[in-house]
Scaffold this active site. Structure first.
Site, PDB file in Angstrom:
ATOM      1  N   LYS A  51      74.833 -21.187  -3.841  1.00 45.75           N
ATOM      2  CA  LYS A  51      75.379 -22.425  -4.409  1.00 45.75           C
ATOM      3  C   LYS A  51      74.600 -22.812  -5.658  1.00 45.75           C
ATOM      4  O   LYS A  51      75.189 -23.207  -6.675  1.00 45.75           O
ATOM      5  CB  LYS A  51      75.339 -23.537  -3.356  1.00 45.75           C
ATOM      6  CG  LYS A  51      76.341 -23.326  -2.225  1.00 45.75           C
ATOM      7  CD  LYS A  51      76.067 -24.181  -1.000  1.00 45.75           C
ATOM      8  CE  LYS A  51      77.042 -23.817   0.132  1.00 45.75           C
ATOM      9  NZ  LYS A  51      76.743 -24.495   1.404  1.00 45.75           N
ATOM     10  N   GLN A  95      72.841 -28.690   3.901  1.00 46.66           N
ATOM     11  CA  GLN A  95      73.334 -27.484   4.570  1.00 46.66           C
ATOM     12  C   GLN A  95      73.330 -27.670   6.091  1.00 46.66           C
ATOM     13  O   GLN A  95      72.356 -28.148   6.673  1.00 46.66           O
ATOM     14  CB  GLN A  95      72.472 -26.276   4.162  1.00 46.66           C
ATOM     15  CG  GLN A  95      72.981 -24.944   4.657  1.00 46.66           C
ATOM     16  CD  GLN A  95      74.339 -24.546   4.080  1.00 46.66           C
ATOM     17  OE1 GLN A  95      74.681 -24.876   2.956  1.00 46.66           O
ATOM     18  NE2 GLN A  95      75.129 -23.849   4.873  1.00 46.66           N
ATOM     19  N   ASP A 118      81.008 -32.238   0.433  1.00 41.85           N
ATOM     20  CA  ASP A 118      81.353 -31.468   1.632  1.00 41.85           C
ATOM     21  C   ASP A 118      82.542 -32.086   2.375  1.00 41.85           C
ATOM     22  O   ASP A 118      83.163 -31.426   3.209  1.00 41.85           O
ATOM     23  CB  ASP A 118      80.168 -31.456   2.607  1.00 41.85           C
ATOM     24  CG  ASP A 118      79.371 -30.163   2.553  1.00 41.85           C
ATOM     25  OD1 ASP A 118      79.961 -29.125   2.242  1.00 41.85           O
ATOM     26  OD2 ASP A 118      78.166 -30.222   2.839  1.00 41.85           O
TER      27      ASP A 118
HETATM   28  N1  GUN Z   1      77.518 -24.636   6.850  1.00 40.19           N
HETATM   29  C1  GUN Z   1      78.583 -23.801   6.930  1.00 40.19           C
HETATM   30  N2  GUN Z   1      79.543 -24.178   6.065  1.00 40.19           N
HETATM   31  C2  GUN Z   1      79.078 -25.269   5.414  1.00 40.19           C
HETATM   32  C3  GUN Z   1      79.609 -26.111   4.411  1.00 40.19           C
HETATM   33  O1  GUN Z   1      80.727 -25.960   3.914  1.00 40.19           O
HETATM   34  N3  GUN Z   1      78.795 -27.127   4.009  1.00 40.19           N
HETATM   35  C4  GUN Z   1      77.567 -27.350   4.541  1.00 40.19           C
HETATM   36  N4  GUN Z   1      76.860 -28.382   4.091  1.00 40.19           N
HETATM   37  N5  GUN Z   1      77.062 -26.590   5.481  1.00 40.19           N
HETATM   38  C5  GUN Z   1      77.805 -25.558   5.911  1.00 40.19           C
END
Ligand code: GUN
Length: 293
Positions: A51, A95, A118
């Site tokens: 990211k 995350q 998110d």
């Molecule tokens: N863990 C797995 N997929 C995601 C996501 O799309 N966002 C976040 N913050 N954590 C994740």
């Protein structure tokens, strides 16, 4: 059988994002994304790195915060509040999953919903349920919808079956597919670990979305001839012959399922690249909304 190329479709999304970032920069605005990782789970660490790297490639300001597994909930929330108040940051992502001593729901509630790229905050969950386009939709289901549209697959009137009911994928996926309008208008069934006759239900799907996190769970017997299969799974399985000692497999037993499908996403190279692409797009959306442009 059409192999849905997520890498290629993600490139199209990135091109749109890149030009939107340039347009903002021409007005003196730089979109900023903060990515927060607590602990050292290897998969999470690799997602956070991707990211950060993608933000740089698209001209988005990236602030990566890697905190030790011993970080307390108070410390994490204090960081979130600092990012809420930071005018250079338009998107905040913590995350998931955090270490077990952290109350994830409380951390999500601490994020300013205008910066919740998110789409996990209750305000954004509600906006999705209410068809309010100002909200943020979780990146993975948003990416799945985009894959379908970019592949000429219109869910309208079709029976979509979602396997899995998670906050991150299953639930928002079902809401998106049943929403009125483009990319929606489907008849939606959600099945999960407690469903009776799961295979009987999945065999009725015109569009089958697998988001259960179990390697190779979906077998040929779960799929109707001619179905579209979207595989959300990213599972690490041990493989001594692989350089890293593991390989990534989906929730679908690809070899036996693919011949029955009219279209299917591979793993890797299907849904995975779309998640990050939609995160970048959501960051630009947050930046525009916060800046009022
Ligand atoms: N863990 C797995 N997929 C995601 C996501 O799309 N966002 C976040 N913050 N954590 C994740």
């Amino acid at each position: 059988m059409q192999l849905i190329d997520g890498k290629q479709i993600a490139l199209q999304v990135h091109a749109e994002t890149r030009s939107a970032v340039q347009a903002l920069k021409a007005r003196g605005i730089v979109p900023g994304l903060a990515v927060v990782l607590v602990g050292d789970d290897p998969a999470s660490r690799s997602y956070v790195r991707s990211k950060d790297k993608m933000s740089h490639e698209l001209g988005i300001h990236s602030a990566k915060h890697e905190l030790p597994a011993t970080t307390t909930q108070e410390e994490l929330i204090a960081l979130v509040e600092k990012l809420n108040a930071d005018p250079a940051i338009h998107g905040i992502l913590v995350q998931s999953p955090p270490p077990p001593h952290i109350d994830e729901a409380a951390v999500i509630r601490a994020i300013d919903p205008r910066k919740d790229v998110d789409g996990f905050h209750p305000v954004n969950v509600a906006k999705l349920a209410l068809d309010d386009p100002s909200g943020f939709v979780p990146c993975t289901p948003l990416g799945c919808q985009r894959l379908l549209l970019a592949s000429g697959i219109d869910p309208a009137g079709k029976h979509a079956v979602v396997i899995g009911r998670s906050m991150i994928v299953g639930k928002p996926m079902a809401l998106l597919l049943m929403a009125k309008g483009k990319g929606g208008d489907a008849t939606v069934t959600v099945v999960h670990s407690r469903s009776r006759n799961l295979a009987e239900l999945t065999r009725q799907a015109d569009i089958l979305v697998a988001a259960i996190g179990r390697p190779g769970f979906v077998k040929a017997g779960h799929v109707r001839e001619g179905a579209v299969v979207i595989d959300v799974g990213i599972n690490r399985v041990e493989d001594p012959t692989a350089a890293k000692g593991y390989r990534i497999v989906g929730d679908v037993a690809f070899e036996e399922v693919a011949p029955k499908c009219s279209a299917i996403t591979p793993v890797p190279g299907g849904v995975g690249p779309m998640t990050i692409a939609m995160l970048m797009a959501n960051t630009v959306k947050a930046c525009r909304q916060i800046s009022g442009v």
